[in-house]
Every structure is written in C-alpha cells, then in structure tokens.
Design an enzyme around this catalytic site. Structure first.
Site, PDB file in Angstrom:
ATOM      1  N   LEU A 164       5.957  18.224 -31.271  1.00 47.67           N
ATOM      2  CA  LEU A 164       6.417  18.281 -29.878  1.00 47.67           C
ATOM      3  C   LEU A 164       5.254  18.433 -28.906  1.00 47.67           C
ATOM      4  O   LEU A 164       5.326  18.002 -27.762  1.00 47.67           O
ATOM      5  CB  LEU A 164       7.396  19.456 -29.690  1.00 47.67           C
ATOM      6  N   ASN A 174       3.687  27.359 -18.101  1.00 48.84           N
ATOM      7  CA  ASN A 174       4.238  28.365 -19.014  1.00 48.84           C
ATOM      8  C   ASN A 174       5.680  28.744 -18.668  1.00 48.84           C
ATOM      9  O   ASN A 174       6.192  29.746 -19.142  1.00 48.84           O
ATOM     10  CB  ASN A 174       3.360  29.626 -19.022  1.00 48.84           C
ATOM     11  N   ASP A 209      -0.714  35.325 -17.447  1.00 50.43           N
ATOM     12  CA  ASP A 209      -1.036  33.889 -17.381  1.00 50.43           C
ATOM     13  C   ASP A 209       0.180  33.112 -16.889  1.00 50.43           C
ATOM     14  O   ASP A 209       0.577  32.111 -17.486  1.00 50.43           O
ATOM     15  CB  ASP A 209      -1.502  33.378 -18.755  1.00 50.43           C
ATOM     16  N   ASP A 244       4.662  31.688 -23.656  1.00 53.60           N
ATOM     17  CA  ASP A 244       3.221  31.868 -23.858  1.00 53.60           C
ATOM     18  C   ASP A 244       2.726  33.251 -23.438  1.00 53.60           C
ATOM     19  O   ASP A 244       2.132  33.439 -22.385  1.00 53.60           O
ATOM     20  CB  ASP A 244       2.414  30.785 -23.126  1.00 53.60           C
ATOM     21  N   THR A 274      -5.389  31.552 -15.540  1.00 56.00           N
ATOM     22  CA  THR A 274      -5.788  30.230 -15.069  1.00 56.00           C
ATOM     23  C   THR A 274      -6.293  30.358 -13.637  1.00 56.00           C
ATOM     24  O   THR A 274      -5.587  30.919 -12.792  1.00 56.00           O
ATOM     25  CB  THR A 274      -4.572  29.279 -15.144  1.00 56.00           C
ATOM     26  N   PHE A 305      -5.309  25.954 -30.296  1.00 51.48           N
ATOM     27  CA  PHE A 305      -5.170  26.719 -31.537  1.00 51.48           C
ATOM     28  C   PHE A 305      -3.823  26.535 -32.228  1.00 51.48           C
ATOM     29  O   PHE A 305      -3.607  27.073 -33.301  1.00 51.48           O
ATOM     30  CB  PHE A 305      -5.374  28.218 -31.259  1.00 51.48           C
ATOM     31  N   VAL A 317       3.079  22.580 -32.037  1.00 53.07           N
ATOM     32  CA  VAL A 317       4.498  22.945 -31.987  1.00 53.07           C
ATOM     33  C   VAL A 317       5.326  21.774 -32.510  1.00 53.07           C
ATOM     34  O   VAL A 317       5.178  20.640 -32.047  1.00 53.07           O
ATOM     35  CB  VAL A 317       4.941  23.326 -30.548  1.00 53.07           C
ATOM     36  N   GLY A 362      -1.935  22.550 -28.607  1.00 50.18           N
ATOM     37  CA  GLY A 362      -2.971  23.156 -27.774  1.00 50.18           C
ATOM     38  C   GLY A 362      -4.233  23.307 -28.605  1.00 50.18           C
ATOM     39  O   GLY A 362      -4.365  22.701 -29.667  1.00 50.18           O
ATOM     40  N   LYS A 397       2.116  30.575 -14.786  1.00 48.83           N
ATOM     41  CA  LYS A 397       1.861  29.300 -14.101  1.00 48.83           C
ATOM     42  C   LYS A 397       2.998  28.355 -14.501  1.00 48.83           C
ATOM     43  O   LYS A 397       3.684  28.596 -15.505  1.00 48.83           O
ATOM     44  CB  LYS A 397       0.505  28.728 -14.519  1.00 48.83           C
TER      45      LYS A 397
END
Length: 441
Positions: free
Chosen positions: A25, A146, A141, A159, A181, A30, A33, A28, A143
């Site tokens: 799907l 997320n 984080d 996240d 960010t 690390f 998904v 990133g 934004k």
C-alpha cells in the site's frame, strides 16, 4: 512470535498462520505497509512491516517501542487502532486498522476545503489530540500526511513514531527533543530551550487548520532559515476568504508565545469550533448525539419497583472476586468502568445522597425506586459523562449498589468517582468488621 516472517503462498505471504499478506500500500524509509487479511475473521488490516536491522543501525529501536506503547494506550474513534504486534528475527509487524480513504493531504492538494468541511476535520483532530494529552501523550509530528480518512470521511490520526510520554519531560517539566516537519513545527521546538508538548501540538493543529482553509501553508520560504524566522515571529497573513471567527482562532493557535497560545478548552469553547456541521458531512458525531437523545426513558418507567432481591450467589455472580470490605473495588493502573459498595441504609438514603451530589456538581438526575442516572451538562472528551447506579437488596436491611459508566470518557468517569462520588457516599458505605484487606465473601 513469527519465526521466518511468514511463508509464501502464491502471490501473497502467510504471516504467523493468521494473516494473508497482500499488495503493497505504501512505504517509508524504515517501513512498508501491506494490505493483509485476518484469516480467522476475514477482516482486512494494514500491516506495517519494519526491518529490525535498519532500525537498530540508525538507533531508532526505542522510537519503535515507544510507538507500540503509545498506540496501545490511545484507543479513540479518531486515532488509527493498533490491533496487535508480532515479530520475527528480522522484522516487526504492526497489524493496524485499515483506513481506506487515503491521506487528508491528498484532499487538500486538490484545493482548499469549504469551511464547514474543514471544521468537521478540525473538530475530530482536536478530539483525538485532547484524548492523547489526557493520557500524557504528545504526538509531535502532526501534519496532513499523518491524518487519514476512512470510508465515511472520518479523520484518523496516525504515525506516533515521534510521540513522547509525560515521563520524557526533563526536570523543568519540558520536552527537549527537536523533531517534526519544519513547516508544522512550533517556534519553541526550533528554539531548543525546552517546550510544552501539548502547546507544540496545538501550534501544529493551527498550521493544519490554516492549510485546510487556505489550501497552502502559512509559513513558506525556499530558504529554511528565512522560513524559521517567519515561524519565530508568527509572521503570516490570513487570506480574505477566511471568516472573522476562523481568522481569530487561527491567530490564537499560531501565537509564537506558547504561554499565551490558546488551550484546547478555549478552542472547544470558541464560537467557530462550536458551530454544528451540516447533515451532509456529519457522520459519527451525529450518530452519537442521536444515541444520547434516544436514551430509553421507559427504562425508569418500567422499574418503579422495590429494590431487586439478591442472595449470596447472585452477589458472587455480579463480579469475580467480589469483596465488600474495601470502600470500592479497584484495579490498580487500569481504567475501570464500574464499582460496587454495600450499605445498611435504605435505598431512599442512597438515592438522596446521589441527588445531593448531582445538585452539587450540576448534573441532571433521572431516578426510579432502585435506579438512578446522573448526567453531566458539559460535554467531555467523549460526550457528556453519565453514570448509572442500580440498587440490589441482599436482605431488607443490607443493600449492594452497583455504579457504572453509562456514557462518556472512562478517565473522566474514574476521576469523578475518585474526587466526587467516593467522598459524597463515604458515610453510608458499609465496611466489614473483619480485617480491612480480607474479603467477606
């Protein structure tokens, strides 16, 4: 434990004999998904797969553990749910709620949102963040990337990889890790002098609200240092199409001074935030309101009887390990939604005490001869708090009272029980003549 990360089965992977791992799907730095299906119940999940070696190499194992801990703590309709965590020698697997509507970012990329739609998403965002903060969790984080949307258009925060707990606070009561960010980060976070996690999250919420209403960022500059200067000064302008109420709220959220920045309580009390959402974009909120209105009042009409009679076996069946010697039952470190106590006073005395308490804390009361329902007038994190008390007669002169959360947030219910209910009922609670810690039954 997954020994080899799963076994191949055609084009998919069978994970732990429980999940059928399907198409990719997204990915990133690390994690990847995948779409996955739970073979036991047939339900679809999002399976986040993190490579251990990669994470250990860059020293991010603590961050992954933190994300797991946080997601187990924050169960809320506007937060992506973590179902379970599995691991193999080389990978960590997060089985998470599959949110099919994509990122809120994709919606904004097409252009600014209508004010009513932006308000709905912002109300849901604040509800989720308020819940996190009440549990001592700061996202750090926030934004649009997320924030996900489900099929019903409901917002889901995801996240928690950069989140922090209250215990990460230094002796000055502040957080000291610079993260997030750039365009969404609060000025005090960039300043590296320590910051309040809740205030920093609210700044990010302010940037998000601005973006929803404007279709672009409040602080923009190709030069990062120049952008940071604008953030420090709170140097932005609202477009002319912002309503005066929206402009006022955004300005209070994007206050570069954290000590004067608006709080969640004040946000929820603002005229812009409190406006109702049109039926066409209302979903779960509307259902919750309807649920509250449809509380079965006939419940009280049907039960105008003498308190129900119980024998010892009934009492035992009410709860495992039922114990009449403490004032109330408790589970340490766990949120509990019900409690019981015994009394030798008549039911009318119990009801009278509950009515007095309701009057003192400005709760509404509905009652019959053996049941009482108290409801708060103020809306909390999950609507109005309401508590139902039911009275059972063991003998004509010995009663058991069972108190349950009927609606609202469990943490608020527990705080109410601790600060208001226990002190109010203290003098009518029966305690065993036996030693305080030994159970009567």
């Amino acid at each position: 434990m997954v020994e080899n990360g799963g076994c191949k089965d055609g084009n998919s992977t069978l994970l732990n004999g429980k999940y059928d791992l399907g198409r990719l799907l997204g990915h990133g730095t690390f994690a990847k998904v995948y779409h996955a299906r739970n073979l036991k119940n047939g339900k679809s999940v999002a399976m986040k797969v993190v490579g251990k070696e990669k994470v250990i190499k860059v020293g991010m194992m603590e961050q992954v553990k933190r994300e797991i801990s946080v997601m187990k703590m924050v169960k809320h309709p506007n937060i992506v749910e973590l179902h379970e965590v599995m691991a193999s020698k080389s990978k960590i697997y997060f089985a998470m709620e599959l949110v099919r509507g994509g990122e809120l970012f994709a919606k904004i990329a097409k252009g600014r949102l209508k004010e009513d739609v932006a308000r709905l998403y912002f109300q849901q965002l604040i509800s989720a963040i308020d819940f996190c903060h009440s549990r001592g969790v700061y996202h750090r984080d926030l934004k649009p990337e997320n924030l996900l949307l489900d099929e019903g258009g409901n917002l889901k925060v995801t996240d928690f990889g950069l989140s922090a707990f209250s215990e990460h606070l230094k002796q000055d009561g502040l957080l000291h890790t610079t993260c997030g960010t750039p365009a969404y980060v609060a000025p005090e976070v960039i300043g590296k002098k320590g910051y309040d996690g809740a205030k920093a999250d609210l700044w990010s919420c302010g940037v998000i609200l601005y973006v929803l209403l404007a279709g672009f960022l409040p602080f923009q500059d190709d030069n990062l240092v120049a952008m940071y200067r604008k953030i420090y000064r709170g140097d932005f302008k609202c477009p002319p199409w912002f309503s005066s109420e929206a402009r006022r709220l955004v300005t209070k959220l994007l206050d570069p001074n954290p000590s004067t920045r608006i709080t969640i309580a004040k946000i929820m009390d603002s005229s812009w935030f409190k406006k109702s959402v049109p039926r066409s974009v209302r979903t779960k909120e509307e259902e919750e309101m309807e649920k509250e209105k449809q509380y079965d009042e006939s419940y009280f009409e049907k039960t105008k009887l003498q308190p129900e009679t119980l024998n010892a076996f009934h009492i035992i069946s009410l709860s495992e390990g039922f114990d009449l010697s403490p004032l109330f039952e408790e589970k340490k470190r766990e949120e509990k939604e019900e409690l019981r106590f015994a009394t030798t006073r008549p039911a009318s005395s119990v009801i009278s005490k509950l009515e007095d308490l309701a009057k003192a804390v400005k709760f509404n009361v509905k009652k019959s001869d053996s049941r009482v329902r108290l409801q708060g007038q103020q809306s909390g994190r999950k609507g109005k708090l309401s508590i139902a008390a039911e009275i059972f007669a063991v003998t004509p002169s010995f009663l058991v009272v069972e108190v349950k959360k009927d609606n609202g947030d469990t943490l608020e219910y527990n705080q109410f029980c601790s600060k208001e209910l226990r002190p109010a009922l203290k003098d009518i609670v029966w305690t065993s003549p036996a030693a305080e810690n030994s159970p009567v039954i």
